[in-house]
Design a protein around this motif. Sequence first.
Motif, PDB file in Angstrom:
ATOM      1  N   VAL A   1      -0.569  -3.408   0.493  1.00  0.00           N
ATOM      2  CA  VAL A   1      -0.870  -2.245   1.327  1.00  0.00           C
ATOM      3  C   VAL A   1      -0.409  -0.970   0.639  1.00  0.00           C
ATOM      4  CG1 VAL A   1      -0.264  -1.075   3.482  1.00  0.00           C
ATOM      5  CG2 VAL A   1      -0.901  -3.497   3.511  1.00  0.00           C
ATOM      6  N   ARG A   2       0.792  -0.998   0.037  1.00  0.00           N
ATOM      7  CA  ARG A   2       1.306   0.193  -0.659  1.00  0.00           C
ATOM      8  C   ARG A   2       0.346   0.650  -1.747  1.00  0.00           C
ATOM      9  NH1 ARG A   2       3.264   2.114  -5.199  1.00  0.00           N
ATOM     10  NH2 ARG A   2       2.622   0.208  -6.235  1.00  0.00           N
ATOM     11  N   ARG A   3      -0.153  -0.286  -2.534  1.00  0.00           N
ATOM     12  CA  ARG A   3      -1.040   0.073  -3.634  1.00  0.00           C
ATOM     13  C   ARG A   3      -2.349   0.687  -3.122  1.00  0.00           C
ATOM     14  NH1 ARG A   3      -0.953  -0.944  -9.071  1.00  0.00           N
ATOM     15  NH2 ARG A   3       0.994  -2.088  -8.965  1.00  0.00           N
ATOM     16  N   VAL A   4      -2.883   0.118  -2.049  1.00  0.00           N
ATOM     17  CA  VAL A   4      -4.129   0.638  -1.477  1.00  0.00           C
ATOM     18  C   VAL A   4      -3.906   2.026  -0.877  1.00  0.00           C
ATOM     19  CG1 VAL A   4      -5.834   0.307   0.356  1.00  0.00           C
ATOM     20  CG2 VAL A   4      -5.118  -1.637  -1.052  1.00  0.00           C
ATOM     21  N   VAL A   5      -2.759   2.216  -0.225  1.00  0.00           N
ATOM     22  CA  VAL A   5      -2.483   3.469   0.477  1.00  0.00           C
ATOM     23  C   VAL A   5      -2.366   4.639  -0.487  1.00  0.00           C
ATOM     24  CG1 VAL A   5      -0.683   4.685   1.773  1.00  0.00           C
ATOM     25  CG2 VAL A   5      -1.488   2.461   2.543  1.00  0.00           C
ATOM     26  N   VAL A   6      -1.720   4.424  -1.646  1.00  0.00           N
ATOM     27  CA  VAL A   6      -1.420   5.561  -2.534  1.00  0.00           C
ATOM     28  C   VAL A   6      -2.531   5.860  -3.531  1.00  0.00           C
ATOM     29  CG1 VAL A   6       1.051   5.144  -2.367  1.00  0.00           C
ATOM     30  CG2 VAL A   6      -0.216   4.154  -4.267  1.00  0.00           C
ATOM     31  N   ALA A   7      -3.452   4.922  -3.762  1.00  0.00           N
ATOM     32  CA  ALA A   7      -4.431   5.101  -4.847  1.00  0.00           C
ATOM     33  C   ALA A   7      -5.271   6.367  -4.658  1.00  0.00           C
ATOM     34  CB  ALA A   7      -5.333   3.872  -4.938  1.00  0.00           C
ATOM     35  N   ARG A   8      -5.921   6.534  -3.513  1.00  0.00           N
ATOM     36  CA  ARG A   8      -6.832   7.656  -3.310  1.00  0.00           C
ATOM     37  C   ARG A   8      -6.114   9.012  -3.286  1.00  0.00           C
ATOM     38  NH1 ARG A   8     -12.025   7.909  -1.510  1.00  0.00           N
ATOM     39  NH2 ARG A   8     -11.996   5.689  -0.988  1.00  0.00           N
ATOM     40  N   PRO A   9      -5.021   9.171  -2.515  1.00  0.00           N
ATOM     41  CA  PRO A   9      -4.374  10.498  -2.497  1.00  0.00           C
ATOM     42  C   PRO A   9      -3.813  10.916  -3.842  1.00  0.00           C
ATOM     43  CG  PRO A   9      -3.208   8.942  -1.077  1.00  0.00           C
ATOM     44  CD  PRO A   9      -4.427   8.268  -1.524  1.00  0.00           C
ATOM     45  N   LEU A  10      -3.277   9.962  -4.628  1.00  0.00           N
ATOM     46  CA  LEU A  10      -2.715  10.346  -5.921  1.00  0.00           C
ATOM     47  C   LEU A  10      -3.815  10.688  -6.914  1.00  0.00           C
ATOM     48  CD1 LEU A  10       0.349   7.979  -6.331  1.00  0.00           C
ATOM     49  CD2 LEU A  10       0.247  10.340  -5.553  1.00  0.00           C
ATOM     50  N   ALA A  11      -4.954  10.030  -6.806  1.00  0.00           N
ATOM     51  CA  ALA A  11      -6.096  10.444  -7.629  1.00  0.00           C
ATOM     52  C   ALA A  11      -6.508  11.866  -7.259  1.00  0.00           C
ATOM     53  CB  ALA A  11      -7.255   9.477  -7.438  1.00  0.00           C
TER      54      ALA A  11
END
Length: 585
Positions: A75-85
């Motif tokens: 879940v952590r990996r999915v949550v941060v991918a889009r906003p950090l991009a």
Amino acid sequence: MRSLLRLWPYVRPVRGTLALAAGVTVLASCLVLVIPLTLKWIVDGPVAARDPSGVWLGGLALLVLGFTEAALFGVRRVVVARPLARVEADMRAALYAHLQRLPVAFHDRWPSGQLLSRATTDLMLLRIFLAFPLTFLLVNSVTIVVGFAILLQQDVRLGLVLLAPVAPLVVLCSLFEHRYSRAARSAQDLIGDLTTLVEESVLGIRVVKGFGRHRSKQQAFTALAERLRGTELRKAALLGGLWAVIVVLPELAIGATLLLGVVRVGEGDLSAGTLVAFLSTALALRWPVESIGFLLAVTNDAASATDRYFEVMDTPAQADAPVPAARRAQPRRPDGLRLEGVTFRYPDAPPAAPPVLRGVDLHVRPGETMALVGGTGSGKTTLTALVPRLYEPTAGRITLDGRDSASMPREQLRALVAVAFEDPTLFSATAAENVLMGARGATEDDLLRALEVARAGFVHELPQGRRTQVGEQGLSLSGGQRQRLALARAIVGRPRFLVLDDPLSALDVHTEALVEAALREVLATTTALVVAHRPSTVLLADRVALLSRGRIAAVGTHQDLLHTNEEYAHLMSGPAPGTDGPEVP
């Protein structure tokens, strides 16, 4: 941390997402610490009581904890991918926009490869830092604190033995950070230098091949690549040494704890379940402790990347300087182009060097074409760059129809003034797009007219006509073709003022004659300043200004100056066929 805190304005919009990701990761890490407590319950409970059903229940609990931990990390990996991009994209867009606003003098000093590496490699490092080390520095710190609290709660003496390596590890990490940060900055600067070398070699491939310099360029590339390799190996050696100590010291502490714990279990001073739970908790803390070296390394890389990014962003962009009210209040009138006491010195020139331009006074009347003539290094190109404010005069002022150019917004100024340079720059776009870049809102009719005036009809014969991609720097075209497209770009918007820096130098005499004939029509309806080296170009002008040693030495018609000014006559002279001396035209 001082460097990394500067990222906050970009991170602030996604702070909620990052906090959620950190919370999820902390929860997952804390579940890891629950597993040893479950093991203690299994050993001291069902195992000691020889209860198989209890063991199966404990095993099921461990399975659920493991699956929940894995799911939370996912879940952590999915949550941060889009906003950090999004953060990376925003920072890259901000950097590009700032580069467009920076003065030409900045771009004169900075190698393009250094700017390119900041916009690509450095921002990638920052995204990696925000996605992983930033979260796990917090998560691992919380995990270590909670883990040692659990250890000390289980047994104080064993906990103190396990804490023994903390002091030397803190000292070691401090020394490592100082040395690694210097190596990280050096490596990133070398990547920028290497990028510059590759870019220059590709753009200058004709020169490299033409002069057979490929071996010397290869040697320069190899030497620079070896320096980068050596720096990366130094970073790896520092990280390897730190990692070895970080692994060895805790392992020794765990070994000592195991021996002491076994002795105490044998003496009946400690339960077997407590020892199992204690050792399981200690082993669960191995990754948070051992990852310190890796996390510090990536954090230092990110800090260096942040410093490099803000080196560019901190450079002041071009701003319209305040203009005295007396100068702002002058009304617009058909006064043409005036230079009054214009002096210019390049910002990076040595203090003792004389100004390039010294008190230039020049008046180009409305609708007049003024040719600017001078020897090499006299300041002609510099003067033409001052009119559209590519550089700012050191002293004096420039007015357009009575309005001080310094008081005009740049966007408005550059809608009035069009430029074409001797060394034309084209972009990786179609021929039409390169021309239409010269004016907003230009129509297809404007495009066709500009191509006709510039005698650039060759674009219709390209594979896709004027929609043909001309390639990077327009290198798929000849020098004369590039100059004609640049000239079309300058005139497509029907500018009020036109500044041409020897725009016909790459044309053959026949094409030059055709372009000049059509250009006369354009010059008849605009106020133009034309840098000229050939008599044929000078003859386009109504008057001629001679620039000598940074000053306007003489102004007059071509014929008048030929007979009254020796320097001008010398500049316009050329060897006559069959003679050894110059002949005045």
